[in-house]
Design a protein around this motif. Structure first.
Motif, mmCIF file in Angstrom:
data_model
loop_
_atom_site.group_PDB
_atom_site.id
_atom_site.type_symbol
_atom_site.label_atom_id
_atom_site.label_comp_id
_atom_site.label_asym_id
_atom_site.label_seq_id
_atom_site.Cartn_x
_atom_site.Cartn_y
_atom_site.Cartn_z
ATOM 1 N N MET A 1 6.583 39.907 20.707
ATOM 2 C CA MET A 1 6.145 41.321 21.428
ATOM 3 C C MET A 1 6.828 42.122 21.110
ATOM 4 S SD MET A 1 4.233 39.935 24.925
ATOM 5 C CE MET A 1 5.692 39.941 26.043
ATOM 6 N N ALA A 2 8.310 41.996 20.908
ATOM 7 C CA ALA A 2 8.962 43.267 20.697
ATOM 8 C C ALA A 2 8.758 43.762 19.059
ATOM 9 C CB ALA A 2 10.497 42.939 20.627
ATOM 10 N N CYS B 1 3.057 30.551 20.254
ATOM 11 C CA CYS B 1 4.508 30.551 19.879
ATOM 12 C C CYS B 1 5.197 29.392 20.307
ATOM 13 C CB CYS B 1 5.200 31.618 20.483
ATOM 14 S SG CYS B 1 4.538 33.330 19.881
ATOM 15 N N TYR B 2 6.193 28.906 19.517
ATOM 16 C CA TYR B 2 6.852 27.811 19.789
ATOM 17 C C TYR B 2 7.795 27.806 21.218
ATOM 18 C CZ TYR B 2 11.118 24.637 19.731
ATOM 19 O OH TYR B 2 11.864 23.579 20.141
ATOM 20 N N ASN B 3 8.089 29.067 21.500
ATOM 21 C CA ASN B 3 8.426 29.003 23.044
ATOM 22 C C ASN B 3 8.592 30.479 23.501
ATOM 23 O OD1 ASN B 3 10.954 30.331 21.931
ATOM 24 N ND2 ASN B 3 12.223 28.398 22.445
ATOM 25 N N ASP B 4 8.968 30.675 24.688
ATOM 26 C CA ASP B 4 8.890 32.018 25.433
ATOM 27 C C ASP B 4 9.906 33.052 24.516
ATOM 28 O OD1 ASP B 4 6.978 31.127 26.931
ATOM 29 O OD2 ASP B 4 8.227 31.172 28.846
ATOM 30 N N ALA B 5 10.853 32.603 24.323
ATOM 31 C CA ALA B 5 12.093 33.586 23.534
ATOM 32 C C ALA B 5 11.328 34.025 22.336
ATOM 33 C CB ALA B 5 13.039 32.546 23.177
ATOM 34 N N VAL B 6 11.020 33.129 21.454
ATOM 35 C CA VAL B 6 10.032 33.525 20.373
ATOM 36 C C VAL B 6 9.005 34.558 20.646
ATOM 37 C CG1 VAL B 6 8.576 32.655 18.689
ATOM 38 C CG2 VAL B 6 10.653 31.440 18.993
ATOM 39 N N ALA B 7 8.062 34.222 21.780
ATOM 40 C CA ALA B 7 6.894 35.035 22.177
ATOM 41 C C ALA B 7 7.638 36.552 22.415
ATOM 42 C CB ALA B 7 6.181 34.365 23.479
ATOM 43 N N ALA C 1 14.290 30.709 13.677
ATOM 44 C CA ALA C 1 14.845 30.053 14.714
ATOM 45 C C ALA C 1 14.486 30.489 16.141
ATOM 46 C CB ALA C 1 16.399 30.423 14.703
ATOM 47 N N PRO C 2 14.566 29.446 17.046
ATOM 48 C CA PRO C 2 13.845 29.890 18.456
ATOM 49 C C PRO C 2 14.676 30.932 19.060
ATOM 50 C CG PRO C 2 14.969 27.816 18.655
ATOM 51 C CD PRO C 2 15.350 28.257 17.159
ATOM 52 N N THR C 3 14.926 32.004 18.631
ATOM 53 C CA THR C 3 15.481 32.970 19.563
ATOM 54 C C THR C 3 14.670 34.319 19.478
ATOM 55 O OG1 THR C 3 16.954 34.042 17.733
ATOM 56 C CG2 THR C 3 17.723 32.350 18.803
ATOM 57 N N ARG C 4 14.786 35.112 20.378
ATOM 58 C CA ARG C 4 14.187 36.528 20.374
ATOM 59 C C ARG C 4 14.514 37.371 19.198
ATOM 60 N NH1 ARG C 4 13.663 38.979 25.822
ATOM 61 N NH2 ARG C 4 15.038 37.138 26.236
ATOM 62 N N LEU C 5 15.637 37.226 18.972
ATOM 63 C CA LEU C 5 16.089 38.147 17.531
ATOM 64 C C LEU C 5 15.468 37.688 16.514
ATOM 65 C CD1 LEU C 5 17.856 40.605 18.028
ATOM 66 C CD2 LEU C 5 19.660 39.336 16.870
ATOM 67 N N GLU C 6 15.581 36.550 16.003
ATOM 68 C CA GLU C 6 14.815 35.826 15.037
ATOM 69 C C GLU C 6 13.388 36.217 14.972
ATOM 70 O OE1 GLU C 6 16.294 34.271 12.182
ATOM 71 O OE2 GLU C 6 18.386 35.075 13.033
ATOM 72 N N ALA C 7 12.682 35.887 16.105
ATOM 73 C CA ALA C 7 11.326 36.020 16.057
ATOM 74 C C ALA C 7 10.978 37.503 15.887
ATOM 75 C CB ALA C 7 10.765 35.666 17.318
#
Lengths: 351, 351
Positions: free
Chosen positions: B267-268, B257-263, B232-238
């Motif tokens: 990184m986290a 990455c699909y988008n910045d949130a994912v990126a 899913a295109p969210t930071r947490l899922e990524a």
DNA sequence: CTGAAAGCGCTTACAG
DNA sequence: CTGAAAGCGCTTACAG
């Protein structure tokens, strides 16, 4: 459905009335769910409404009834996440109440604010939620808006005083927020705590400084004047002003920042000097913008819950529309400390 | 000015006409700057307009003229900075053209989207800028909107195809963006490059994956299927999916990455595994959200200039209003690579 | 250059 | 329970 070359032309009440062999008045009653209409008639009308693809023309209804179902929202700029969240909250609550949001942005310019308001006013909003551009003149705004349209002022006090002018006001509890932050740092053992950033002449900055002073007073300590350092509330300016914190010995071991942008800038400024927030210097922000949770280190800050503030602002203006005569109300929204990693106890910084 | 207890009552054209001893028609002509009116008459009317504090009622004018000066903007959510910027751009360009923005948020829900559109439609917008909620059904939308109101679809293709349905379309050049990112990593010496995040069934994800494949094809390399990881295109899922990158040896050394949130999430996730983007793994995002420039390390990404896209969307819908008959147009907005610190040449990761 | 009349799409008393 | 009439605040032909 049918491929028409010419635009179909709007379906009106009259069309539906004609087709169902009724008067426009009856169809109008159906539309607004009046209990006066016979169930059979209602069913017949509703079928016809659907069949013709009727779309209610709220503008016409509002004109006739001298009402309005729009509320204007005037903010600084949507690219500021605080205001974007605020706008989202406003829109959500207004939509729930059946109102539509008319959007306007001032870009923090008093002149654009006048122009934007003038334009929005022509669309006959039932009320206005205004987060005033810095330096807004209350008298000038009031002359433009008149006294037919209720206004809720958000966040910033107008220069000539809002409440006296008869407008509602929703503010953040700036003073309490800064006090909470300062008290927390004092509890952590810090004694030399700076108040970093903001302009003395902005009302929110004054209030936050007041909270800072209050906490010191309660602790029986007198803060040094050089711990108060001003700077524009941007990341860049704050980074540039970091040095001002360390010109004199002993330097502060912690800072309460005017807002998160300033705090983020300060953290960058600290890095540039080989220091690290949360490790050898304690930093607390104000606002809890989305970036605060993902900065490095994540920022301890005072959260104002902007989305919730938006909903609250919408509720306040709707309430005012219901009762235009009640005296102006001034509301202070709560604020709370969010602990993350940019603060730390004094010991560590002494080490 | 005079402290009235009762609301003053709107000043109308008739009031001004009466006071100046003219007909409403003449005052109306003055209002719209008609050259037919004698200069003296105009001056007299304008003075009276000012004196009485007249406010033009655009709704009444629109009703009579069967026009509208509002454009509806329907987006997912303002708390997404990409859409907040987009909305700011739309509002700016619409305001310049004398239009007002009617705001609506869907929260990525197809059902709410129907409700929001229905409500906005009742306010008779001249046109609609729609950034569709994921999974939107074109036929259903079209049944709701009808063919009286032009729609510009932004960013996401509708399921049954937008262009065929007769609606204008503004898209980002997803494919080219992903290709640029992948080519850049290939140039940097990487060979094992993942495409990380997004859902296969979203059109933007498919297009970005296509650009990724294209770059590989041009380099004569076949990417391994396990380098394609969905989430899913969210930071947490990524962050949670980061491990999927390293299950097999040899693991990728870089990810588009699909988008910045994912990126940011990746990184986290890398940090949690003792790795660091830009140091021993190369990461490129997509969108250039504001956080991208302040993350740690700052994120190399594909910028879509959302504010500029907003202005462009407004221009396109205004153009459509001017000429409703011209065939539907499909525009692809340019996109470019912004270099920051989250990528690095292969050598360093090998070290 | 200005005015009298009709009408945009609705709702609101008032009758019946 | 339904209809005929007036009117919200404007603009648009049409006369003059």
């Amino acid at each position: 459905m049918t491929p028409n070359a010419s635009p179909p032309g709007r379906v009106t009440l009259s069309d539906v009335a004609k087709a169902s062999g009724l008067s426009r008045a009856t169809v109008s009653l159906v539309l607004r769910g009046s209990p006066l209409v016979h169930a059979d008639t209602r069913a017949r009308v509703e079928a016809e409404l659907k069949r013709q693809g009727y779309v209610y023309h709220r503008g016409a209804a509002n004109l006739r009834g001298r009402t309005s179902t729009a509320v204007a929202l005037v903010i600084n700029d949507l690219s500021n996440p605080f205001f974007a969240e605020f706008a989202a909250g406003v829109d959500e609550a207004l939509a729930t109440a059946g109102f539509v949001t008319l959007l306007g942005s001032t870009g923090e310019s008093v002149e654009r604010q006048q122009a934007v308001l003038a334009s929005l006013l022509e669309h006959d909003p039932a009320g206005i939620i205004l987060s005033p551009a810095e330096g807004s003149d209350g008298a000038r705004l009031r002359a433009l808006v008149g006294d037919r349209t209720p206004v809720l002022v958000f966040n910033r006090q107008l220069h000539d005083g809002t409440t006296e002018a008869g407008w509602d006001f929703l503010a953040l509890d700036n003073q309490r927020g800064a006090r909470l932050a300062t008290e927390y740092l004092l509890d952590l053992g810090h004694r030399r705590i700076a108040f970093f950033g903001g302009h003395r002449d902005s009302s929110s900055c004054r209030q936050r400084r007041e909270g800072y002073r209050e906490a010191f007073a309660a602790a029986g300590i007198t803060p040094e004047p050089q711990w108060l350092v001003e700077c524009a509330p941007t990341r860049l300016e704050a980074a540039g002003q970091t040095g001002a914190l360390f010109v004199r010995d002993p330097a502060p071991t912690a800072a309460v920042c005017y807002n998160d942008a300033v705090a983020l800038g300060l953290m960058a400024g600290l890095s540039a000097r080989g220091r690290r927030a949360g490790h050898d210097f304690a930093v607390i922000g104000f606002d809890d913008i989305p970036e605060a949770s993902v900065s490095s280190p994540p920022l301890t800050t005072i959260a104002a819950a902007p989305r919730e503030r938006g909903r609250q602002a919408a509720e306040l203006i709707l309430q005012r529309l219901r009762d235009p005569t009640q005296p102006p109300i001034s509301t202070v929204a709560p604020v709370h400390l969010v602990l993350r990693d940019s603060d730390m106890p004094l010991q560590r910084s002494a080490a």
